[in-house]
Scaffold this active site. Structure first.
Site, PDB file in Angstrom:
ATOM      1  N   ASP A  62       0.877  -1.166   0.000  1.00 45.32           N
ATOM      2  CA  ASP A  62       0.000   0.000   0.000  1.00 45.32           C
ATOM      3  C   ASP A  62       0.918   1.220   0.000  1.00 45.32           C
ATOM      4  OD1 ASP A  62      -1.565   2.189   0.644  1.00 45.32           O
ATOM      5  OD2 ASP A  62      -2.806   1.088   2.087  1.00 45.32           O
ATOM      6  N   SER A 142      -1.114  13.925 -14.471  1.00 43.86           N
ATOM      7  CA  SER A 142      -2.338  13.898 -15.272  1.00 43.86           C
ATOM      8  C   SER A 142      -2.452  15.221 -16.008  1.00 43.86           C
ATOM      9  CB  SER A 142      -3.555  13.710 -14.359  1.00 43.86           C
ATOM     10  OG  SER A 142      -4.748  13.938 -15.090  1.00 43.86           O
ATOM     11  N   TYR A 155      -8.895  15.780  -7.274  1.00 45.51           N
ATOM     12  CA  TYR A 155      -8.027  14.946  -8.133  1.00 45.51           C
ATOM     13  C   TYR A 155      -7.019  15.857  -8.837  1.00 45.51           C
ATOM     14  CZ  TYR A 155      -6.484  11.804 -11.852  1.00 45.51           C
ATOM     15  OH  TYR A 155      -5.711  11.049 -12.707  1.00 45.51           O
ATOM     16  N   LYS A 159      -2.810  15.918  -8.453  1.00 50.95           N
ATOM     17  CA  LYS A 159      -1.868  15.753  -9.562  1.00 50.95           C
ATOM     18  C   LYS A 159      -1.012  17.013  -9.742  1.00 50.95           C
ATOM     19  CE  LYS A 159      -2.902  11.519 -10.667  1.00 50.95           C
ATOM     20  NZ  LYS A 159      -1.906  10.443 -10.494  1.00 50.95           N
TER      21      LYS A 159
HETATM   22  N1  LIG Z   1      -6.747   6.317 -16.870  1.00 55.24           N
HETATM   23  C1  LIG Z   1      -6.716   7.634 -17.030  1.00 55.24           C
HETATM   24  O1  LIG Z   1      -7.522   8.217 -17.751  1.00 55.24           O
HETATM   25  C2  LIG Z   1      -5.669   8.442 -16.336  1.00 55.24           C
HETATM   26  C3  LIG Z   1      -5.489   9.774 -16.748  1.00 55.24           C
HETATM   27  C4  LIG Z   1      -4.543  10.547 -16.119  1.00 55.24           C
HETATM   28  C5  LIG Z   1      -3.786  10.018 -15.096  1.00 55.24           C
HETATM   29  N2  LIG Z   1      -3.986   8.725 -14.706  1.00 55.24           N
HETATM   30  C6  LIG Z   1      -3.165   8.212 -13.618  1.00 55.24           C
HETATM   31  O2  LIG Z   1      -2.502   7.045 -14.053  1.00 55.24           O
HETATM   32  C7  LIG Z   1      -2.193   6.235 -12.921  1.00 55.24           C
HETATM   33  C8  LIG Z   1      -2.594   4.802 -13.214  1.00 55.24           C
HETATM   34  O3  LIG Z   1      -3.991   4.777 -13.416  1.00 55.24           O
HETATM   35  P1  LIG Z   1      -4.729   3.696 -14.365  1.00 55.24           P
HETATM   36  O4  LIG Z   1      -5.533   4.459 -15.298  1.00 55.24           O
HETATM   37  O5  LIG Z   1      -3.739   2.711 -14.833  1.00 55.24           O
HETATM   38  O6  LIG Z   1      -5.733   3.080 -13.297  1.00 55.24           O
HETATM   39  P2  LIG Z   1      -6.006   1.583 -12.807  1.00 55.24           P
HETATM   40  O7  LIG Z   1      -7.141   1.721 -11.870  1.00 55.24           O
HETATM   41  O8  LIG Z   1      -6.106   0.680 -13.980  1.00 55.24           O
HETATM   42  O9  LIG Z   1      -4.673   1.186 -12.011  1.00 55.24           O
HETATM   43  C9  LIG Z   1      -4.339   1.806 -10.784  1.00 55.24           C
HETATM   44  C10 LIG Z   1      -3.605   0.791  -9.927  1.00 55.24           C
HETATM   45  O10 LIG Z   1      -3.189   1.460  -8.730  1.00 55.24           O
HETATM   46  C11 LIG Z   1      -3.373   0.556  -7.660  1.00 55.24           C
HETATM   47  N3  LIG Z   1      -3.505   1.255  -6.382  1.00 55.24           N
HETATM   48  C12 LIG Z   1      -4.529   2.043  -5.960  1.00 55.24           C
HETATM   49  N4  LIG Z   1      -4.308   2.437  -4.695  1.00 55.24           N
HETATM   50  C13 LIG Z   1      -3.114   1.902  -4.317  1.00 55.24           C
HETATM   51  C14 LIG Z   1      -2.381   1.923  -3.117  1.00 55.24           C
HETATM   52  N5  LIG Z   1      -2.800   2.603  -2.038  1.00 55.24           N
HETATM   53  N6  LIG Z   1      -1.220   1.253  -3.062  1.00 55.24           N
HETATM   54  C15 LIG Z   1      -0.777   0.545  -4.151  1.00 55.24           C
HETATM   55  N7  LIG Z   1      -1.436   0.480  -5.306  1.00 55.24           N
HETATM   56  C16 LIG Z   1      -2.612   1.144  -5.384  1.00 55.24           C
HETATM   57  C17 LIG Z   1      -4.649  -0.204  -8.010  1.00 55.24           C
HETATM   58  O11 LIG Z   1      -4.734  -1.426  -7.286  1.00 55.24           O
HETATM   59  C18 LIG Z   1      -4.488  -0.392  -9.512  1.00 55.24           C
HETATM   60  O12 LIG Z   1      -3.856  -1.617  -9.825  1.00 55.24           O
HETATM   61  C19 LIG Z   1      -2.919   6.867 -11.745  1.00 55.24           C
HETATM   62  O13 LIG Z   1      -1.997   7.648 -10.992  1.00 55.24           O
HETATM   63  C20 LIG Z   1      -3.933   7.773 -12.398  1.00 55.24           C
HETATM   64  O14 LIG Z   1      -4.313   8.856 -11.603  1.00 55.24           O
HETATM   65  C21 LIG Z   1      -4.901   7.931 -15.314  1.00 55.24           C
END
Ligand SMILES: NC(=O)c1ccc[n+]([C@@H]2O[C@H](COP(=O)([O-])OP(=O)(O)OC[C@H]3O[C@@H](n4cnc5c(N)ncnc54)[C@H](O)[C@@H]3O)[C@@H](O)[C@H]2O)c1
Length: 244
Positions: A62, A142, A155, A159
């Site tokens: 975590d 982001s 959010y 970021k």
């Molecule tokens: N998908 C989008 O549109 C998008 C856009 C901009 C930024 N992001 C950023 O990209 C990153 C990855 O997101 P994603 O889209 O792959 O989402 P996702 O939900 O597919 O993956 C996120 C992962 O983070 C893990 N996670 C969450 N809380 C956690 C914790 N406390 N400790 C350890 N692991 C933890 C989850 O278990 C999951 O496997 C994030 O930081 C998100 O904010 C995503």
């Protein structure tokens, strides 16, 4: 092989962007540590990489817990001898919520995972990277930092904090040969983005599609590789033109 013999920790790599980065880094020769929550798909991701001939290890963690992050780093050093790349990617999103309805508890959870997790992950690897005289730290920010959307208030704030922290770290750690960069994805095709948001987001992206996890993985690969040896302190938008 662009990451031959490198050792990379990627948080949140049980899913989405982190998973794609882990698989891409492995294809380019890195040993990857899949750092994700115990109930995530981290184990399956590591198994998949191993069965394709790569080196991967799932370490449940975590990112909001300093003791768990420190243990993650210690196990990696013990088993792999070094950490070349730390990719602080784990994060959570939020539904569109008017600011009056955002609870203090949710604010704290958001900041804990999205910002404190990046702080802890960075802090834990810096002593090893300083000793090595080199290293790469990446984080997932982001486009919502430079180009916020209405209703994603805290959010966007989380970021924005990550981007500012990464730039500050780039300055602080440059004398030690450590490069620090941030990737700012636009809406990306992962479980984080729900169906309703998808069509709305596509209309605001000039290239006319959501990003794919591989778009972020290829960007992370470049920034982590020696090809980017003169790049530090960048928050790179991978956004199909959204931030223009
Ligand atoms: N998908 C989008 O549109 C998008 C856009 C901009 C930024 N992001 C950023 O990209 C990153 C990855 O997101 P994603 O889209 O792959 O989402 P996702 O939900 O597919 O993956 C996120 C992962 O983070 C893990 N996670 C969450 N809380 C956690 C914790 N406390 N400790 C350890 N692991 C933890 C989850 O278990 C999951 O496997 C994030 O930081 C998100 O904010 C995503």
């Amino acid at each position: 092989m662009r990451l031959q013999d490198k050792v990379a920790i990627i948080t949140g790599s049980g899913s989405g962007i982190g998973r794609a980065a882990a698989e891409r880094f492995s294809e380019e020769g890195a040993a990857v540590i899949i750092a994700d929550l115990p109930n995530s798909n981290g184990g399956q991701v590591a198994d998949g990489i191993q069965s394709n001939g790569g080196t991967a290890r799932f370490i449940p963690v975590d990112v909001t817990k300093a003791d768990q992050i420190n243990e993650l780093v210690e196990i990696t050093i013990k088993e792999f001898g070094k950490i070349d790349i730390m990719y602080n990617n784990a994060g959570i999103a939020m539904p569109i919520t008017p600011i009056e309805e955002v609870s203090e508890g949710f604010f704290e959870k958001m900041m804990d995972i999205n910002m404190k997790g990046v702080f802890l992950g960075t802090q834990a690897v810096v002593p090893y990277m300083k000793e090595a005289g080199k290293g790469v730290i990446l984080s997932t920010g982001s486009t919502s930092a430079p180009r916020p959307r209405p209703g994603l208030n805290i959010y966007c704030a989380s970021k924005g904090a990550v981007v500012a922290f990464m730039k500050s770290m780039a300055l602080e750690l440059a004398p030690y040969g450590i490069r620090v960069n941030c990737i700012n994805p636009v809406a990306t095709n992962t479980p984080m983005v729900d169906e309703e948001q998808r069509s709305k987001f596509i209309h605001s992206i000039p290239l006319g599609r959501l990003a794919q996890p591989i778009d972020m993985a290829n960007t992370a690969l470049f920034l982590a590789s020696d090809e980017a040896s003169m790049i530090t302190g960048v928050d790179l938008e991978v956004d199909g033109g959204r931030c223009i």
